[in-house]
Design an enzyme around this catalytic site. Structure first.
Site, PDB file in Angstrom:
ATOM      1  N   ASP A   1      42.170  44.639  27.537  1.00  4.99           N
ATOM      2  CA  ASP A   1      42.714  44.223  28.824  1.00  4.99           C
ATOM      3  C   ASP A   1      42.409  42.745  29.000  1.00  4.99           C
ATOM      4  OD1 ASP A   1      43.640  43.908  31.379  1.00  4.99           O
ATOM      5  OD2 ASP A   1      42.205  45.261  32.321  1.00  4.99           O
TER       6      ASP A   1
ATOM      7  N   LYS B   1      37.332  44.405  27.787  1.00  3.50           N
ATOM      8  CA  LYS B   1      37.727  43.349  28.701  1.00  3.50           C
ATOM      9  C   LYS B   1      37.560  42.007  27.997  1.00  3.50           C
ATOM     10  CE  LYS B   1      38.659  45.475  32.657  1.00  3.50           C
ATOM     11  NZ  LYS B   1      39.917  45.269  33.398  1.00  3.50           N
TER      12      LYS B   1
ATOM     13  N   GLU C   1      41.804  55.889  33.086  1.00  3.78           N
ATOM     14  CA  GLU C   1      40.507  55.209  33.037  1.00  3.78           C
ATOM     15  C   GLU C   1      39.741  55.476  34.335  1.00  3.78           C
ATOM     16  OE1 GLU C   1      41.622  51.127  32.408  1.00  3.78           O
ATOM     17  OE2 GLU C   1      42.017  50.802  34.539  1.00  3.78           O
TER      18      GLU C   1
ATOM     19  N   ASP D   1      49.995  45.791  34.320  1.00  3.84           N
ATOM     20  CA  ASP D   1      49.044  46.183  35.364  1.00  3.84           C
ATOM     21  C   ASP D   1      49.218  45.274  36.569  1.00  3.84           C
ATOM     22  OD1 ASP D   1      46.976  46.999  36.967  1.00  3.84           O
ATOM     23  OD2 ASP D   1      45.388  46.209  35.702  1.00  3.84           O
TER      24      ASP D   1
ATOM     25  N   GLU E   1      46.829  45.215  27.416  1.00  2.15           N
ATOM     26  CA  GLU E   1      47.124  45.263  28.850  1.00  2.15           C
ATOM     27  C   GLU E   1      47.227  43.869  29.440  1.00  2.15           C
ATOM     28  OE1 GLU E   1      45.173  47.156  32.955  1.00  2.15           O
ATOM     29  OE2 GLU E   1      44.417  47.750  30.980  1.00  2.15           O
TER      30      GLU E   1
END
Length: 375
Positions: free
Chosen positions: A200, A171, A329, A251, A226
């Site tokens: 992400d 992240k 995930e 996403d 992402e």
């Protein structure tokens, strides 16, 4: 023949379940605990179905919060369904779609509960109600979100050693770009070919940052990027998808089945993240998957960090997909230190294994639920 009817729908907030690693840092929110909304659908034949509606960080991620989900179910969605046939899920969800715009998290939880009840009634797992599974287990990625490079490396190495995960998502986005890139590249270099590393960004870069970052990440072996930029910058998403050396996954850009069609038509992503909560249920997410497959877009099974109930509802849908190129995930239950079901999901050999028991395959632990429930 008398139809089985929906007698009662109850929404319960399961408040502040502790996580294994506070803080869990995302670009838009830092989690200390997780709050779930449990949905119980009781039917006239005595069967009860359970579902879950879970958000990340209250209103930090999406348009629905736990409190809002419960309020809308109690005041609008549940009264509309009580007295309807419990085994006609098409009719029930069509009525909800006509009654309420959006509210996909709440609708997903209700649909999951109706599917669970129908599976129990027929003696079939939910995956069979969705057309039949083509696999019995799912590869599961793990998110590294401490923000500390050394700690994330150690955590990843431990997961590899115990054969829990071999795919890791980082992240990033909240820190300065150079700091995030250094963090990611260091982790990939340390793990090498033993693991797949992905990132992400949760929309936190602008296009100029993303152009540079995608090149650096792709050149350093990062397998997937992402949602690097805002969902509203569609033309920027198309440009990035065309020039990034690493594939781009959508996403936040997918908030409905219609969004999926539009993204596919524009060529704005190479991979779609599938989330039942954002599409309105396990059946709705399969419509997004069908759009992706028709367009040649790869699939990935996403999460809203649900507990066991929401995770298994997603898993049963994902088991039926012909292609799931990038795995899933579905690690939400592993992030929590407390469980409200008697049969926690089974993770081993890098996979989530889903039983063939009726419905979702779960029963509630009423004592544990009572500790955290807020009605």
């Amino acid at each position: 023949m008398t139809s089985v009817l929906i007698e009662r729908i109850e929404a319960i907030i399961v408040h502040d379940l502790p996580t294994i690693r506070p803080p869990h840092k995302l670009a838009m929110h830092t989690m200390q605990t997780q709050t779930l909304v449990l949905i119980r659908v009781r039917c006239s034949d005595g069967v009860e179905g359970i579902g879950e509606a879970t958000t990340i960080g209250g209103l930090a991620y999406g348009y629905e919060s736990p409190e809002g989900i419960k309020a809308n179910i109690d005041a609008h969605l549940a009264p509309a369904l009580v007295g309807l046939p419990a085994d006609n899920i098409n009719a029930a969800m069509l009525k909800l779609d006509k009654l309420a715009k959006g509210n996909t998290f709440a609708k997903s939880g209700i649909e999951s509960a109706l599917l669970d009840a129908q599976g129990k009634r027929l003696g079939l797992p939910v995956s069979e109600l969705l057309g039949g599974r083509v696999r019995d287990s799912l590869e599961v990625a793990w998110t590294l979100a401490s923000g500390d490079t050394a700690r994330d490396i150690a955590e990843a190495q431990h997961m590899l050693e115990i054969r829990r995960h071999r795919v890791f998502k980082l992240k990033i986005g909240a820190n300065p770009l150079a700091q995030d890139l250094k963090h990611v590249v260091a982790i990939k270099r340390e793990l090498g070919d033993s693991a797949s590393v992905r990132v992400d960004v949760n929309q936190y870069w602008d296009e100029s940052q993303a152009i540079r970052a995608c090149q650096v990440l792709g050149d350093n072996g990062i397998d997937l990027i992402e949602q690097p930029i805002s969902r509203i910058n569609r033309s920027g998403q198309v440009r990035l998808n065309q020039r990034s050396p690493a594939p781009i996954m959508a996403d936040e850009s997918i908030e409905s089945v219609e969004d999926a069609f539009s993204l596919a038509a524009d060529g704005a992503a190479s991979i779609f993240a599938l989330k039942i909560a954002k599409n309105g249920g396990p059946r709705a997410v399969l419509r997004t998957a069908q759009i992706a497959e028709a367009a040649g877009i790869a699939l990935y099974g996403g999460t809203m960090l649900e507990g066991s109930i929401g995770t298994l509802a997603s898993a049963h849908a994902f088991l039926t997909l012909r292609q799931l190129t990038w795995g899933t995930e579905l690690f939400g239950p592993l992030l929590l230190t407390e469980e409200i079901v008697n049969e926690p999901p089974q993770y081993r050999d890098f996979q989530l294994h889903i039983p063939r028991t009726p419905g979702l395959g779960l029963t509630l632990d009423e004592q544990r639920l009572a500790r955290f429930a807020r009605r």
